[in-house]
Design an enzyme around this catalytic site. Sequence first.
Site, PDB file in Angstrom:
ATOM      1  N   CYS A  57       0.828  -1.207   0.000  1.00 51.55           N
ATOM      2  CA  CYS A  57       0.000   0.000   0.000  1.00 51.55           C
ATOM      3  C   CYS A  57       0.869   1.268   0.000  1.00 51.55           C
ATOM      4  O   CYS A  57       1.370   1.662  -1.050  1.00 51.55           O
ATOM      5  CB  CYS A  57      -0.971  -0.037   1.173  1.00 51.55           C
ATOM      6  SG  CYS A  57      -2.336   1.142   1.002  1.00 51.55           S
ATOM      7  N   GLY A  59       3.751   1.460   0.971  1.00 49.99           N
ATOM      8  CA  GLY A  59       5.055   0.987   0.514  1.00 49.99           C
ATOM      9  C   GLY A  59       5.163   0.939  -0.999  1.00 49.99           C
ATOM     10  O   GLY A  59       6.258   1.021  -1.562  1.00 49.99           O
ATOM     11  N   MET A  60       4.027   0.802  -1.699  1.00 50.66           N
ATOM     12  CA  MET A  60       4.031   0.891  -3.156  1.00 50.66           C
ATOM     13  C   MET A  60       4.098   2.347  -3.591  1.00 50.66           C
ATOM     14  O   MET A  60       4.850   2.722  -4.495  1.00 50.66           O
ATOM     15  CB  MET A  60       2.785   0.244  -3.755  1.00 50.66           C
ATOM     16  CG  MET A  60       2.847   0.145  -5.285  1.00 50.66           C
ATOM     17  SD  MET A  60       1.267   0.345  -6.151  1.00 50.66           S
ATOM     18  CE  MET A  60       1.202   2.123  -6.348  1.00 50.66           C
ATOM     19  N   GLN A  61       3.314   3.186  -2.943  1.00 53.99           N
ATOM     20  CA  GLN A  61       3.284   4.600  -3.299  1.00 53.99           C
ATOM     21  C   GLN A  61       4.655   5.245  -3.103  1.00 53.99           C
ATOM     22  O   GLN A  61       5.141   5.989  -3.967  1.00 53.99           O
ATOM     23  CB  GLN A  61       2.223   5.315  -2.464  1.00 53.99           C
ATOM     24  CG  GLN A  61       0.812   4.823  -2.747  1.00 53.99           C
ATOM     25  CD  GLN A  61      -0.233   5.461  -1.847  1.00 53.99           C
ATOM     26  OE1 GLN A  61       0.071   6.298  -0.997  1.00 53.99           O
ATOM     27  NE2 GLN A  61      -1.493   5.075  -2.031  1.00 53.99           N
ATOM     28  N   ARG A 150      -6.717   5.583   0.192  1.00 55.38           N
ATOM     29  CA  ARG A 150      -7.379   6.768  -0.365  1.00 55.38           C
ATOM     30  C   ARG A 150      -6.668   7.317  -1.592  1.00 55.38           C
ATOM     31  O   ARG A 150      -7.296   7.691  -2.569  1.00 55.38           O
ATOM     32  CB  ARG A 150      -7.470   7.862   0.707  1.00 55.38           C
ATOM     33  CG  ARG A 150      -8.136   9.136   0.214  1.00 55.38           C
ATOM     34  CD  ARG A 150      -8.181  10.204   1.281  1.00 55.38           C
ATOM     35  NE  ARG A 150      -8.691  11.451   0.728  1.00 55.38           N
ATOM     36  CZ  ARG A 150      -8.544  12.638   1.296  1.00 55.38           C
ATOM     37  NH1 ARG A 150      -7.899  12.737   2.440  1.00 55.38           N
ATOM     38  NH2 ARG A 150      -9.035  13.718   0.733  1.00 55.38           N
ATOM     39  N   HIS A 197      -3.753  -5.143  -0.339  1.00 54.76           N
ATOM     40  CA  HIS A 197      -3.342  -5.646   0.981  1.00 54.76           C
ATOM     41  C   HIS A 197      -3.369  -7.172   0.982  1.00 54.76           C
ATOM     42  O   HIS A 197      -4.357  -7.781   1.416  1.00 54.76           O
ATOM     43  CB  HIS A 197      -4.280  -5.112   2.068  1.00 54.76           C
ATOM     44  CG  HIS A 197      -4.099  -3.672   2.365  1.00 54.76           C
ATOM     45  ND1 HIS A 197      -3.276  -3.200   3.364  1.00 54.76           N
ATOM     46  CD2 HIS A 197      -4.628  -2.574   1.775  1.00 54.76           C
ATOM     47  CE1 HIS A 197      -3.312  -1.873   3.388  1.00 54.76           C
ATOM     48  NE2 HIS A 197      -4.121  -1.473   2.424  1.00 54.76           N
ATOM     49  N   GLU A 199      -2.017  -9.100   2.909  1.00 49.91           N
ATOM     50  CA  GLU A 199      -2.133  -9.606   4.286  1.00 49.91           C
ATOM     51  C   GLU A 199      -3.591  -9.856   4.672  1.00 49.91           C
ATOM     52  O   GLU A 199      -3.881 -10.670   5.553  1.00 49.91           O
ATOM     53  CB  GLU A 199      -1.465  -8.651   5.287  1.00 49.91           C
ATOM     54  CG  GLU A 199      -2.149  -7.312   5.495  1.00 49.91           C
ATOM     55  CD  GLU A 199      -1.753  -6.261   4.478  1.00 49.91           C
ATOM     56  OE1 GLU A 199      -2.048  -5.069   4.729  1.00 49.91           O
ATOM     57  OE2 GLU A 199      -1.151  -6.603   3.440  1.00 49.91           O
TER      58      GLU A 199
END
Length: 220
Positions: A57, A59-61, A150, A197, A199
């Site tokens: 999340c 971590g991708m952005q 978001r 996600h 997880e």
Amino acid sequence: VFIKATDLETKKDKALNDLKSVDGIIVPIGWGERGVEGKISAIKYARENKVPYLGLCYGMQLASIEFARNVAGLKDANTVEVNPETPYPIIHDIPFEEKYQKIKGKGASMRLGAYDCILKPNTLAHNIYKKHHAFKDENKNLISERHRHRFEFNNKYREVLENAGFIISGTSPDDFFVEMIELPQNKHPFFLATQAHPEYKSQPLKPHPIFVEYLKAVIK
């Protein structure tokens, strides 16, 4: 090994030594500006030193922002969540669209729940799902993952990042959302990040394929 992202900003020597001691790096979910520059430093370290990296999340952005800044040459690239005035809003918010988003809390629009994603063949992401028979429809390269976020990848910057070697390995079926990114497998042993996600779909005796293959890369 838990490394405080803020320590990578304020206690750089100690935090960097901790970073050098690990065999893989995960930057997980998160919100807001606290520790963001530290997280970006960790991602840069993982990319440059070929340490297996998994971004979840945020971590991708932030991996997208790190690449934009340090590889594509877009100095001061950022997310509007941290700097609304950034000259290169790699991550931005989009107008509310009922078919994509739900209203959560005090008027904040979020992508919540399961969304489909098309994986690009011959990528790390595609290989992982194929190996574990984890496709929703393999003939269509289609998977489904759960979301809770978001802000989104800004499509305006797809081409400039891809021209610099960035791989967008997963998108929504209508090609509107960037869902997974990675680095070429001949450049990095394992660098994968997802807006979703995984997880949320992991179970104690049935971990998500992404985690399984990440750990294998770490061990290797």
